[in-house]
Design an enzyme around this catalytic site. Structure first.
Site, mmCIF file in Angstrom:
data_model
loop_
_atom_site.group_PDB
_atom_site.id
_atom_site.type_symbol
_atom_site.label_atom_id
_atom_site.label_comp_id
_atom_site.label_asym_id
_atom_site.label_seq_id
_atom_site.Cartn_x
_atom_site.Cartn_y
_atom_site.Cartn_z
ATOM 1 C CG HIS A 164 -7.149 3.153 -0.786
ATOM 2 N ND1 HIS A 164 -6.728 2.323 0.357
ATOM 3 C CD2 HIS A 164 -6.517 1.146 -1.138
ATOM 4 C CE1 HIS A 164 -6.111 1.284 0.621
ATOM 5 N NE2 HIS A 164 -5.995 0.812 -0.682
ATOM 6 C CB ALA A 188 -5.699 9.278 4.327
ATOM 7 C CE1 TYR A 214 -10.474 -0.792 10.459
ATOM 8 C CE2 TYR A 214 -12.120 -2.005 9.242
ATOM 9 C CZ TYR A 214 -11.486 -0.811 9.481
ATOM 10 O OH TYR A 214 -11.765 0.457 9.410
ATOM 11 C CB ALA A 224 -17.785 0.866 3.283
ATOM 12 C CB THR A 262 -4.376 5.438 0.814
ATOM 13 O OG1 THR A 262 -3.429 6.597 0.347
ATOM 14 C CG2 THR A 262 -3.409 5.110 1.248
ATOM 15 C CE1 TYR A 263 -10.761 9.362 -4.505
ATOM 16 C CE2 TYR A 263 -11.956 9.453 -2.082
ATOM 17 C CZ TYR A 263 -11.782 10.291 -3.697
ATOM 18 O OH TYR A 263 -12.451 10.705 -4.147
ATOM 19 C CG HIS A 294 -14.683 0.211 12.692
ATOM 20 N ND1 HIS A 294 -14.943 1.457 13.584
ATOM 21 C CD2 HIS A 294 -13.998 1.177 11.470
ATOM 22 C CE1 HIS A 294 -14.629 2.512 12.145
ATOM 23 N NE2 HIS A 294 -13.711 2.212 11.266
ATOM 24 C CD GLU A 348 -2.432 1.388 2.638
ATOM 25 O OE1 GLU A 348 -3.823 0.411 2.475
ATOM 26 O OE2 GLU A 348 -2.560 2.464 3.435
HETATM 27 P P1 FAD Z 1 -17.238 0.610 7.407
HETATM 28 O O1 FAD Z 1 -17.275 -0.771 7.035
HETATM 29 O O2 FAD Z 1 -18.277 1.053 6.787
HETATM 30 O O3 FAD Z 1 -17.664 0.330 9.236
HETATM 31 C C1 FAD Z 1 -17.799 2.040 10.126
HETATM 32 C C2 FAD Z 1 -18.265 1.254 10.949
HETATM 33 O O4 FAD Z 1 -19.678 1.306 10.900
HETATM 34 C C3 FAD Z 1 -17.583 0.463 11.642
HETATM 35 O O5 FAD Z 1 -17.676 0.368 13.129
HETATM 36 C C4 FAD Z 1 -19.002 -0.815 11.756
HETATM 37 O O6 FAD Z 1 -19.432 -2.042 11.965
HETATM 38 C C5 FAD Z 1 -19.655 0.070 11.586
HETATM 39 N N1 FAD Z 1 -20.698 -0.030 10.215
HETATM 40 C C6 FAD Z 1 -20.702 -0.285 8.515
HETATM 41 N N2 FAD Z 1 -21.828 -0.665 8.047
HETATM 42 C C7 FAD Z 1 -22.558 -0.759 9.707
HETATM 43 C C8 FAD Z 1 -24.255 -0.583 9.338
HETATM 44 N N3 FAD Z 1 -24.559 -0.706 7.980
HETATM 45 N N4 FAD Z 1 -24.964 0.088 9.766
HETATM 46 C C9 FAD Z 1 -24.481 0.112 11.271
HETATM 47 N N5 FAD Z 1 -23.056 -0.003 11.561
HETATM 48 C C10 FAD Z 1 -22.270 -0.323 10.518
HETATM 49 N N6 FAD Z 1 -9.027 6.120 4.913
HETATM 50 C C11 FAD Z 1 -8.885 7.082 4.388
HETATM 51 O O7 FAD Z 1 -9.305 7.911 4.590
HETATM 52 N N7 FAD Z 1 -8.509 6.909 2.789
HETATM 53 C C12 FAD Z 1 -7.999 5.160 2.667
HETATM 54 O O8 FAD Z 1 -7.083 5.362 1.360
HETATM 55 C C13 FAD Z 1 -8.046 4.508 3.345
HETATM 56 N N8 FAD Z 1 -7.780 3.143 3.354
HETATM 57 C C14 FAD Z 1 -7.978 2.538 4.686
HETATM 58 C C15 FAD Z 1 -7.164 0.314 3.833
HETATM 59 C C16 FAD Z 1 -7.495 -0.630 4.821
HETATM 60 C C17 FAD Z 1 -7.127 -1.644 4.811
HETATM 61 C C18 FAD Z 1 -8.502 -0.024 6.012
HETATM 62 C C19 FAD Z 1 -8.624 -0.839 7.511
HETATM 63 C C20 FAD Z 1 -8.742 1.202 6.302
HETATM 64 C C21 FAD Z 1 -8.693 2.061 5.458
HETATM 65 N N9 FAD Z 1 -8.582 3.290 6.049
HETATM 66 C C22 FAD Z 1 -9.132 4.266 4.901
HETATM 67 C C23 FAD Z 1 -9.717 3.464 7.013
HETATM 68 C C24 FAD Z 1 -10.978 3.240 7.018
HETATM 69 O O9 FAD Z 1 -11.841 4.889 6.299
HETATM 70 C C25 FAD Z 1 -11.497 4.292 8.422
HETATM 71 O O10 FAD Z 1 -11.147 2.626 9.303
HETATM 72 C C26 FAD Z 1 -13.139 4.657 8.727
HETATM 73 O O11 FAD Z 1 -13.715 4.456 9.876
HETATM 74 C C27 FAD Z 1 -13.834 2.843 8.523
HETATM 75 O O12 FAD Z 1 -13.512 2.500 7.082
HETATM 76 P P2 FAD Z 1 -14.947 0.930 6.391
HETATM 77 O O13 FAD Z 1 -14.637 1.013 5.082
HETATM 78 O O14 FAD Z 1 -13.990 0.358 7.273
HETATM 79 O O15 FAD Z 1 -15.941 1.670 7.264
#
Ligand code: FAD
Length: 293
Positions: free
Chosen positions: A77, A51, A142, A122, A48-49, A146, A17
């Protein structure tokens, strides 16, 4: 190539990454890093995007360089929580034009004080990518939960929602204790999540990493790493040597446990990526049946 195809052809996928340069930085600064990465030849490189919440990401520009100038496979990303639907759609169209075949669908971190937008999770983004693009869609998971989720059960339930929407592989948050990852793997498999999962490994090679990014992720710090920091924080070369050794040991243990992939958070440090790759490559190549010695 789609990453799902890589998982079909390899027992253990190996990727890096990187992050794009800042908007006003000279883009050519990253050329030498990309050239070095090409020589190391990971299976793909993720970019990454936004960040930190900034919307002006150069992810597409770097994905374009990776794919069309350096011949590497990019995983772009894409975050959604701080963007409008129109901005997200435009970002996807941009990736389509470049020929990007893999997108990591992420929520991103909410900018403090900002009102709720059109995307909350997401899982809101995945259908939009599916509608507009043919790319494989990856997502984050995670092993230590998370930071916002109440408990692991809830977090894994939410993870399953993403996978059921069509995610083809998962990349984990960084972690330093392999048992935490292996316990997590048992739980997600029991929950019926059966897509390939790549373990996210960040070599701790710089003093600044300990206070910054690692604290942000909430990853547990094993005693061995705490000792490493206490002893070498002000001795940069020894800290790098110790960090490379720790990451190497972690990866070899994960490969022993049969992990499907390693995703190395290289922080644009091609030297460290090369050192680790040299250490693990003989084993990785034998696992993948590519040992030509
Ligand atoms: P989600 O999957 O949406 O989850 C976020 C939280 O919401 C979790 O607690 C989950 O349990 C909860 N949740 C999910 N879906 C629901 C639902 N339907 N109803 C209720 N609760 C729900 N950040 C950046 O800004 N740019 C990047 O390029 C970047 N790359 C990353 C790459 C990796 C491999 C990882 C692990 C993280 C990265 N991050 C990046 C950080 C990430 O954006 C943060 O960790 C963010 O807080 C959560 O993103 P997520 O897509 O996992 O969220």
């Amino acid at each position: 190539m789609k990453i799902s195809k890589l998982f079909e052809s390899k027992k253990a996928v190996y990727s890096f990454e990187i992050f794009p340069p800042k908007v006003n930085d000279d883009i050519s600064k990253i050329y030498s890093t990309l050239e070095s990465i090409r020589d190391i030849a990971p299976d793909y490189v993720s970019v990454t995007y936004s960040a930190g919440g900034s919307k002006n990401s150069r992810t597409a520009e770097i994905a374009d360089l990776l794919k069309n100038r350096y011949g590497m496979e990019p995983l772009a990303h894409l975050t959604c929580v701080n963007s409008t639907r129109k901005e997200v759609e435009e970002a996807i169209e941009k990736l389509n034009l470049i020929g990007v075949e893999n997108i990591l669908a992420l929520r991103g971190d909410r900018i403090e004080g900002q009102d709720k937008g059109e995307f909350n999770y997401a899982s809101d983004l995945i259908p939009v990518i599916k509608r507009l693009s043919n790319a494989d869609i990856g997502a984050a998971c995670y092993p230590e939960g998370h930071p916002e989720s109440k408990n692991m059960v809830e977090d894994i339930r939410n993870l399953k929602k993403k996978v059921d929407l069509g995610v083809t592989h998962l990349n984990t948050q960084l972690f330093f204790d392999n048992d935490v990852f292996l316990n997590f793997m048992d739980k997600v498999r029991l929950a019926g999540i059966d897509v390939p999962i790549q373990a996210g490994i960040m070599p701790l090679v710089k003093k600044s990493q300990f206070g910054g990014i690692v604290r942000m992720t909430g990853a547990g710090i094993p005693t061995k790493i705490a000792r490493m920091y206490a002893r070498f924080a002000d001795d940069p070369q020894s800290l790098e040597d110790a960090g490379v050794a720790y990451a190497t040991d972690q990866i070899i243990d994960l490969l022993s446990a049969g992990v499907q992939g390693i995703h190395l958070y290289i922080m644009n440090n091609a030297r460290v990526a090369r050192r680790i790759t040299e250490n693990i490559k003989p084993i990785l190549d034998r696992i993948n049946g590519e040992d030509r010695s």
